[in-house]
Motif scaffolding. Structure first.
Motif, PDB file in Angstrom:
ATOM      1  N   HIS A   1      54.080  20.991  16.429  1.00  0.00           N
ATOM      2  CA  HIS A   1      55.304  21.622  16.956  1.00  0.00           C
ATOM      3  C   HIS A   1      56.186  21.939  15.758  1.00  0.00           C
ATOM      4  O   HIS A   1      57.028  21.145  15.380  1.00  0.00           O
ATOM      5  CB  HIS A   1      56.013  20.700  17.941  1.00  0.00           C
ATOM      6  CG  HIS A   1      57.213  21.330  18.600  1.00  0.00           C
ATOM      7  ND1 HIS A   1      58.419  20.686  18.701  1.00  0.00           N
ATOM      8  CD2 HIS A   1      57.373  22.554  19.166  1.00  0.00           C
ATOM      9  CE1 HIS A   1      59.295  21.474  19.324  1.00  0.00           C
ATOM     10  NE2 HIS A   1      58.670  22.613  19.618  1.00  0.00           N
TER      11      HIS A   1
ATOM     12  N   SER B   1      56.056  15.420  19.349  1.00  0.00           N
ATOM     13  CA  SER B   1      54.935  15.982  20.098  1.00  0.00           C
ATOM     14  C   SER B   1      54.586  15.194  21.355  1.00  0.00           C
ATOM     15  O   SER B   1      53.714  15.607  22.121  1.00  0.00           O
ATOM     16  CB  SER B   1      53.703  16.089  19.195  1.00  0.00           C
ATOM     17  OG  SER B   1      53.963  16.956  18.113  1.00  0.00           O
TER      18      SER B   1
ATOM     19  N   ARG C   1      55.356  17.301  25.536  1.00  0.00           N
ATOM     20  CA  ARG C   1      54.698  18.596  25.729  1.00  0.00           C
ATOM     21  C   ARG C   1      54.684  18.903  27.218  1.00  0.00           C
ATOM     22  O   ARG C   1      54.405  18.035  28.045  1.00  0.00           O
ATOM     23  CB  ARG C   1      53.277  18.582  25.160  1.00  0.00           C
ATOM     24  CG  ARG C   1      52.593  19.940  25.271  1.00  0.00           C
ATOM     25  CD  ARG C   1      51.401  20.099  24.349  1.00  0.00           C
ATOM     26  NE  ARG C   1      50.825  21.437  24.483  1.00  0.00           N
ATOM     27  CZ  ARG C   1      51.291  22.510  23.865  1.00  0.00           C
ATOM     28  NH1 ARG C   1      52.331  22.405  23.079  1.00  0.00           N
ATOM     29  NH2 ARG C   1      50.720  23.690  24.042  1.00  0.00           N
TER      30      ARG C   1
ATOM     31  N   PRO D   1      48.468  17.151  25.749  1.00  0.00           N
ATOM     32  CA  PRO D   1      49.087  17.051  24.417  1.00  0.00           C
ATOM     33  C   PRO D   1      48.130  17.516  23.325  1.00  0.00           C
ATOM     34  O   PRO D   1      46.920  17.296  23.401  1.00  0.00           O
ATOM     35  CB  PRO D   1      49.395  15.552  24.286  1.00  0.00           C
ATOM     36  CG  PRO D   1      49.475  15.055  25.690  1.00  0.00           C
ATOM     37  CD  PRO D   1      48.487  15.871  26.468  1.00  0.00           C
TER      38      PRO D   1
ATOM     39  N   GLU E   1      57.170  25.103  24.320  1.00  0.00           N
ATOM     40  CA  GLU E   1      56.023  24.387  24.863  1.00  0.00           C
ATOM     41  C   GLU E   1      56.144  22.884  24.655  1.00  0.00           C
ATOM     42  O   GLU E   1      55.434  22.106  25.289  1.00  0.00           O
ATOM     43  CB  GLU E   1      54.739  24.883  24.197  1.00  0.00           C
ATOM     44  CG  GLU E   1      54.437  26.360  24.413  1.00  0.00           C
ATOM     45  CD  GLU E   1      54.261  26.696  25.878  1.00  0.00           C
ATOM     46  OE1 GLU E   1      53.603  25.910  26.585  1.00  0.00           O
ATOM     47  OE2 GLU E   1      54.795  27.724  26.313  1.00  0.00           O
ATOM     48  N   CYS E   2      57.037  22.487  23.788  1.00  0.00           N
ATOM     49  CA  CYS E   2      57.114  21.092  23.391  1.00  0.00           C
ATOM     50  C   CYS E   2      58.521  20.804  22.869  1.00  0.00           C
ATOM     51  O   CYS E   2      59.293  21.713  22.567  1.00  0.00           O
ATOM     52  CB  CYS E   2      56.078  20.819  22.297  1.00  0.00           C
ATOM     53  SG  CYS E   2      55.909  19.096  21.796  1.00  0.00           S
TER      54      CYS E   2
END
Length: 483
Positions: free
Chosen positions: A264, A298, A301, A306, A412-413
């Motif tokens: 990320h 991370s 997510r 993940p 997305e995260c």
């Protein structure tokens, strides 16, 4: 100063020990004489033995003063004797009051000053702050109390310099299941936050002048750690597949250390592709470079499974995996960690034992129990749902207020989005206006080292309620003069 004046200055009687010891009195006397110009650069001083006899004090008193003066750079001692350092020059105008505007600072310090903002964690839209009000404080307090009830005295002393074995074992299990990290508990080193881990990597694995690659744009803390170690910091562009070094980069500026956020990217949010990761791993190993993989958030997510850490993709791996609990739990906990490759662990263990002392033992033991009990996983699941909802609120407010042409990066995260601005808009000026209203997003341009900078706002939603998000977006629209 002639010999007679020097003799009078140094041999003036010392007062009986009171608030200041004899050593402190003599030290202050000589330092003040240097600073006011009474003792000029190059002035020779008597030997410690002679001055101690003349003052009728212990020679240790004088040698202690000489050692302190040397440590502070006021004194030079060699075979020719002791003399005032040529660097200890008094100001040209002793009565002139120097203002902050008169001071000349190194460029890197000036840059840090320009990036610094007095922020409060309560300010909405600040990136990097988790939802503090949603932390299970009662459960944490019970866990910490249970630790202190069972082994209170044992935990008051120094622990294992690499960290509490219970926490390292719990972390190894969690990282294997949640992040795909391949390691044993012995490879884990507990640090005071991720920033200390970065500083240790630089101090233990690089020398002055070595090249360190950082992402462009990228995390300022990594650049600060490298600069602290007198490394040459080189920006490497990030594209839609993550860090994108070219062949000429490896040839013309081969790195000793590579800082990377592959799962990320901070702050753009892109994910480093698998082919790009494998290429970086292989080339880094070929050049004997070390990759610092910062897996800072991370665990949060929101679509699909993940993304596993890069560390587990190749063995033996040239990766030092770094993380902390500042984003998943709370920043004040100040517990981070790094996972060292086995080949590095044996080499660095003696140095780590010298540098670290194994602090925060009750908190480390409590965190180990928090992980083993399942409380940690349950908290992460709860926070994923909360942050997904808050991100949705932020996206909807931005689209509704700024229009469908709004350009966003990431999502997305993690706990932030990047709102891209037109090149004609100065993000730093927008941030200044927002801060005056109680909002603290980051200026995207501040994450660049080079001259070419994108303009944008790094909008944190982790510690911002839905009402704060909506109000903050309305204020952004006002600052951008959106009709």
């Amino acid at each position: 100063m002639n010999e007679s004046e020097l003799h009078s200055l140094l041999l003036a009687p010392l007062l009986p020990e009171g608030a200041l010891t004899l050593q402190q009195q003599l030290l202050q006397r000589i330092k003040q004489a240097i600073l006011t110009g009474a003792l000029s650069a190059g002035t020779p001083l008597p030997s410690t033995r002679q001055l101690a006899a003349d003052l009728k004090v212990s020679r240790n008193t004088v040698t202690g003063v000489w050692a302190q003066l040397q440590a502070e750079g006021f004194l030079i001692s060699d075979r020719q004797g002791s003399r005032i350092s040529p660097f200890a020059q008094p100001p040209s105008s002793p009565n002139h009051d120097v203002s902050a505007s008169d001071l000349l600072l190194p460029p890197r310090v000036a840059q840090l000053r320009s990036n610094h903002r007095p922020l409060s964690q309560e300010m909405a839209l600040r990136p990097g702050v988790p939802a503090l009000a949603h932390f299970p404080l009662a459960q944490w307090r019970r866990t910490l109390n249970r630790v202190m009830q069972h082994q209170p005295q044992q935990l008051l002393g120094y622990g294992d310099p690499l960290g509490e074995p219970a926490l390292r074992a719990a972390l190894a299990q969690h990282l294997a299941l949640a992040r795909g990290v391949r390691c044993t508990p012995e490879q884990i080193v507990i640090t005071e936050g991720a920033q200390q881990a970065l500083t240790l990597c630089v101090s233990l694995l690089s020398q002055r002048g070595d090249i360190g690659w950082v992402e462009e744009p990228g995390y300022r803390g990594a650049k600060a750690a490298m600069r602290l170690g007198d490394m040459r910091v080189e920006p490497i562009q990030v594209d839609a597949q993550g860090l994108a070094p070219q062949t000429r980069d490896w040839q013309q500026r081969p790195p000793r250390l590579i800082y990377n956020t592959p799962t990320h990217q901070y702050p753009t949010g892109v994910v480093m592709s698998a082919p790009r990761r494998m290429a970086l791993l292989a080339t880094a190993r070929q050049h004997q470079s070390w990759i610092i993989e910062d897996d800072y958030d991370s665990d949060f997510r929101y679509s699909g499974e993940p993304i596993a850490a890069m560390q587990g993709m190749m063995q033996p791996s040239p990766v030092i995996y770094v993380g902390s609990f500042s984003k998943t739990l709370f920043p004040a906990l100040r517990i981070g960690f790094m996972v060292l490759p086995p080949q590095l662990l044996a080499l660095l263990r003696p140095a780590l034992h010298e540098l670290l002392r194994g602090g925060n033992r009750p908190e480390q033991q409590a965190l180990a129990q928090f992980i083993h009990s399942g409380d940690y996983s349950r908290h992460l699941s709860k926070m994923r749902r909360l942050y997904r909802q808050r991100q949705t609120s932020l996206r909807e407010a931005l689209l509704l207020t700024l229009g469908t042409q709004t350009s966003l990066l990431g999502g997305e995260c993690g706990m932030h989005l990047v709102l891209r601005l037109a090149d004609t808009q100065q993000d730093t000026e927008v941030v200044e206006r927002l801060m005056a209203s109680g909002y603290a997003p980051g200026a995207l341009s501040g994450f660049y080292l080079g001259e070419e900078k994108q303009q944008g706002l790094v909008l944190g939603y982790g510690n911002s309620s839905t009402s704060q998000i909506i109000a903050g977006v309305a204020r952004i629209a006002q600052c951008l003069d959106v009709k």
